[in-house]
Motif scaffolding. Structure first.
Motif, short mmCIF file in Angstrom:
data_model
loop_
_atom_site.label_atom_id
_atom_site.label_comp_id
_atom_site.label_asym_id
_atom_site.label_seq_id
_atom_site.Cartn_x
_atom_site.Cartn_y
_atom_site.Cartn_z
N PRO A 33 -16.33 0.62 6.31
CA PRO A 33 -16.03 1.88 5.61
C PRO A 33 -16.00 1.67 4.10
O PRO A 33 -15.90 0.54 3.63
CB PRO A 33 -14.65 2.29 6.13
CG PRO A 33 -14.05 1.04 6.67
CD PRO A 33 -15.17 0.16 7.12
N ASP A 34 -16.07 2.78 3.36
CA ASP A 34 -16.01 2.70 1.89
C ASP A 34 -14.78 1.93 1.44
O ASP A 34 -13.70 2.10 2.01
CB ASP A 34 -15.93 4.11 1.31
CG ASP A 34 -17.29 4.62 0.90
OD1 ASP A 34 -18.25 3.83 0.93
OD2 ASP A 34 -17.38 5.81 0.55
N PRO A 35 -14.93 1.10 0.41
CA PRO A 35 -13.76 0.36 -0.06
C PRO A 35 -12.67 1.28 -0.60
O PRO A 35 -12.96 2.35 -1.12
CB PRO A 35 -14.31 -0.51 -1.18
CG PRO A 35 -15.73 -0.20 -1.33
CD PRO A 35 -16.15 0.79 -0.32
N ASN A 51 -8.04 -2.55 -2.03
CA ASN A 51 -7.12 -2.82 -0.91
C ASN A 51 -7.85 -2.89 0.43
O ASN A 51 -7.26 -2.60 1.47
CB ASN A 51 -6.06 -1.72 -0.83
CG ASN A 51 -5.24 -1.65 -2.11
OD1 ASN A 51 -5.22 -2.61 -2.87
ND2 ASN A 51 -4.59 -0.53 -2.34
N SER A 52 -9.11 -3.24 0.40
CA SER A 52 -9.87 -3.16 1.64
C SER A 52 -9.87 -4.43 2.47
O SER A 52 -10.31 -4.41 3.61
CB SER A 52 -11.32 -2.76 1.34
OG SER A 52 -11.37 -1.38 1.16
N ALA A 53 -9.39 -5.54 1.89
CA ALA A 53 -9.46 -6.80 2.65
C ALA A 53 -8.71 -6.67 3.98
O ALA A 53 -9.17 -7.19 5.00
CB ALA A 53 -8.89 -7.93 1.80
N PRO A 64 -7.33 -11.77 6.32
CA PRO A 64 -7.55 -10.89 5.16
C PRO A 64 -7.79 -11.66 3.86
O PRO A 64 -8.61 -11.26 3.04
CB PRO A 64 -6.27 -10.06 5.08
CG PRO A 64 -5.31 -10.65 6.03
CD PRO A 64 -6.08 -11.44 7.03
N ARG A 65 -7.09 -12.79 3.69
CA ARG A 65 -7.28 -13.53 2.44
C ARG A 65 -8.71 -14.02 2.31
O ARG A 65 -9.31 -13.99 1.25
CB ARG A 65 -6.32 -14.73 2.37
CG ARG A 65 -5.16 -14.45 1.46
CD ARG A 65 -4.47 -15.55 0.82
NE ARG A 65 -4.89 -15.87 -0.54
CZ ARG A 65 -4.33 -15.37 -1.63
NH1 ARG A 65 -3.39 -14.45 -1.56
NH2 ARG A 65 -4.69 -15.78 -2.81
N PRO A 92 -1.19 -10.38 0.87
CA PRO A 92 -2.09 -10.63 2.00
C PRO A 92 -3.57 -10.53 1.63
O PRO A 92 -4.41 -10.98 2.39
CB PRO A 92 -1.71 -9.54 3.00
CG PRO A 92 -1.08 -8.45 2.17
CD PRO A 92 -0.41 -9.14 1.03
N GLY A 93 -3.89 -9.90 0.47
CA GLY A 93 -5.31 -9.77 0.13
C GLY A 93 -5.62 -8.63 -0.83
O GLY A 93 -6.75 -8.16 -0.87
N PHE A 94 -4.62 -8.18 -1.57
CA PHE A 94 -4.89 -7.16 -2.60
C PHE A 94 -5.66 -7.82 -3.74
O PHE A 94 -5.27 -8.89 -4.22
CB PHE A 94 -3.58 -6.60 -3.17
CG PHE A 94 -2.72 -5.92 -2.15
CD1 PHE A 94 -3.05 -4.65 -1.69
CD2 PHE A 94 -1.58 -6.53 -1.64
CE1 PHE A 94 -2.27 -4.01 -0.76
CE2 PHE A 94 -0.80 -5.91 -0.69
CZ PHE A 94 -1.13 -4.64 -0.25
#
Ligand code: ARG
Length: 627
Positions: A33-35, A51-53, A64-65, A92-94
């Motif tokens: 999906p779109d980021p 915030n898509s990770a 996610p990382r 977590p992956g922002f």
């Protein structure tokens, strides 16, 4: 992307495109999906975040990382942001993104063009905006505030995005049918009895006559039926019948007046025209007070479709789309997901509100060559309580093939205006409130608000009265537009005229401050008229924060076009006023440390003034440069 697509200035959208491309490169062949790109909540997380990770990690079955690292490695944002490093990934992956000052300045320079980043879309469809929609012989009441203000605002936004020539305002005035005939009949009687001089007729007279006429025709049908059903006896029935005789006679007369009106009887037409002119003069004057561009040329009342109804209904009947159901002619819509059929002709042969709306759709969407308006998009700014009506009319139009499938019919529904008691806004007597009186009240409140300010001494009384009009207009329009359209809102005069909080007067005041800074600069010879006097530059965090709000402007205007939701523009302008206040607090302009900084800040002030003025203008709120 069509060749006409405007350059993206909104960094959030640019980042979304870049991260979408990165996702494709990093995870080829996976349909992601779109980021998700959001503004960062705190400067320590940069300006924006991807915030898509996290959602991608579920779809990819990867931690996610690891997804964030792959995105960071693949994304190409070197031209607009500081380089991303592993340290850009938080939690977590922002992914935290800090835009570069030079990129922000160059985007601002692109915004600083005559059209403020909003070139007219040449491929956009002709669009009808159905607005206002007053009814004859009745004062414009508070309910028409919203159809007028929202409709006018959407038309202004569309005029901006698709060009004025393609926007067709249509005032679907309720000027036909039995209620109007009742008033006409009553007026004819009053005129014959020399109890009224039609030349001096006012809308207040009409309003009163409307109520009388309605009452005259009101038979106690229900009482009679109850009496019959319960077998209350011939005496009571006879009494009720006798009491009903007069109203029924009035009703019969209203019906024959309607027939006379429809067949063009000159005397009935003359009286009707008087009602029409009297109502419209008052209505258009009220529209003007609300700064709504609605004129005679936009009036397309129900009467204008009068002789289209019979042929339309015949066509619907012949094609089998419409069918008889207990005497009435209906279009069944259950196959279109609507259980309630659309009624287009009553058993007594009379046509309905929906019938006229179907004829109006045909007129609006048929080609200009055949006398239509040639629209491919029709937007109805009408109360949410008419939602079922519009769902039925749209579905019926589609089922009957009256409109091509590519034509978009949209109900821009709005909620109810409530009084301070949280109930629908009514006068003390329980009547609906006259819009003109409400405007007067807001002007009076604005005036006393202005008088209470320390600056009041510097102003003459006429000056103050003039500003009060502008403040009241801003108060009314901003309040109406700033809540999400579909929501009800409380009409609190004290709150809307306040210079604090999310109000129209606050925005006017913010703009006046920017104007005053620029006036001072002009006075000191620091401002040349050329907008390219000094380069745009962004250095201080408060400058950058202001710039990031400014850059969102064109996209927000396009979003209002798409979603028909003026509250988005209201929210952005409020953010802009806040960002400007923080900038002005943190960054001296006229007393800046050096000429370069001062000139760059003056350019930011100029751009803020332009965007605020432009945005308020789209909301129908004229700027007051000095207040
Ligand atoms: N006159 C109508 C009313 O007061 C509003 C008209 C809205 N427009 C339309 N095409 N039906 O309820």
């Amino acid at each position: 992307m069509p060749a006409s697509a405007p350059t993206l200035l909104d960094p959030g959208l640019i980042l979304r495109q870049r991260f979408a491309a990165a996702a494709l490169r990093a995870f080829p062949g996976v349909d992601l999906p779109d980021p998700i790109i959001t503004l960062s909540q705190s400067p320590k997380f940069g300006d924006y975040q991807c915030n898509s990770a996290m959602p991608y990690s579920k779809l990819l079955s990867k931690p996610p990382r690891q997804v964030a690292e792959a995105l960071v490695a693949a994304v190409d944002i070197a031209d607009i942001a500081e380089p991303l490093t592993p340290a850009s990934i938080a939690g977590p992956g922002f992914i935290n993104i800090t835009l570069s000052h030079t990129a922000v300045a160059s985007l601002l320079a692109q915004l600083d063009t005559p059209d403020l980043g909003l070139p007219i879309d040449p491929d956009a469809p002709v669009t009808v905006v159905d607005l206002c929609g007053v009814n004859l012989a009745k004062q414009m009441h508070i309910g028409h505030l919203r159809s007028t203000v929202i409709g006018d605002t959407l038309a202004r936004v569309l005029e901006r995005t698709i060009g004025p020539a393609k926007v067709k305002r249509q005032n679907h005035v309720g000027d036909w049918g039995l209620p109007i005939a009742m008033v006409t009949a009553r007026l004819i009687d009053l005129e014959n009895a020399q109890q009224i001089d039609l030349a001096k007729l006012t809308l207040d007279d009409l309003d009163a006559i409307y109520k009388q006429a309605k009452q005259q025709c009101q038979a106690d049908e229900e009482g009679l039926q109850t009496a019959r059903a319960w077998g209350m006896g011939p005496k009571i029935e006879a009494e009720l019948e006798a009491a009903n005789a007069e109203p029924l006679a009035h009703l019969a007369r209203a019906k024959s007046t309607l027939v006379a009106l429809q067949s063009g009887d000159p005397d009935v037409r003359r009286v009707w025209k008087r009602i029409f002119d009297t109502t419209m003069a008052a209505c258009l004057a009220t529209c003007a007070r609300l700064n709504a561009s609605i004129s005679q040329a936009h009036t397309a009342g129900e009467s204008s479709y009068e002789n289209k109804l019979a042929p339309l209904v015949a066509r619907l009947e012949q094609s089998g789309v419409a069918e008889l159901g207990s005497g009435a002619l209906i279009i069944k819509l259950d196959d279109m997901g609507i259980p309630e059929p659309c009624l287009i002709r009553k058993s007594d042969g009379g046509y309905l509100y929906a019938t006229t709306d179907l004829a109006a759709i045909m007129h609006r969407t048929s080609s200009v060559a055949t006398g239509g308006l040639g629209a491919s998009r029709v937007v109805y700014c009408v109360d949410a309580r008419q939602s079922l009506h519009f769902r039925q009319v749209f579905a019926a139009a589609r089922k009957a093939g009256l409109v091509a499938p590519n034509i978009s019919l949209e109900h821009a529904a709005f909620g109810t205006i409530l009084g301070e008691d949280n109930k629908p806004f009514k006068s003390r007597s329980g009547d609906s409130v006259k819009l003109g009186d409400v405007i007067d009240e807001v002007v009076a409140a604005a005036l006393s608000q202005l008088r209470a300010r320390p600056r009041a001494q510097e102003m003459t009384e006429p000056e103050m009265a003039h500003i009060a009009q502008g403040v009241a207009l801003a108060a009314i329009r901003y309040t109406d537009l700033s809540t999400e359209r579909i929501k009800d809102y409380v009409f609190s005069i004290a709150r809307m005229v306040s210079f604090e909080g999310q109000t129209g007067p606050y925005l006017l005041y913010a703009l006046a401050r920017v104007c005053s800074i620029l006036r001072n600069a002009q006075g000191q010879g620091l401002l040349t008229d050329s907008p390219t006097a000094g380069p745009i530059a962004v250095a201080h965090p408060a400058e950058k924060a202001l710039a990031l709000v400014l850059l969102r402007y064109p996209q927000v205007v396009r979003d209002v076009d798409r979603t028909l939701e003026p509250s988005r523009l209201c929210a952005l302008l409020y953010e802009l006023a806040g960002a400007f206040a923080r900038f002005f607090e943190a960054c001296p302009v006229l007393k800046a440390e050096d000429d370069g900084t001062r000139n760059a800040r003056l350019r930011l002030c100029q751009l803020t003034r332009r965007v605020l003025t432009d945005g308020l203008g789209l909301l129908g709120i004229p700027a007051i440069e000095r207040m």
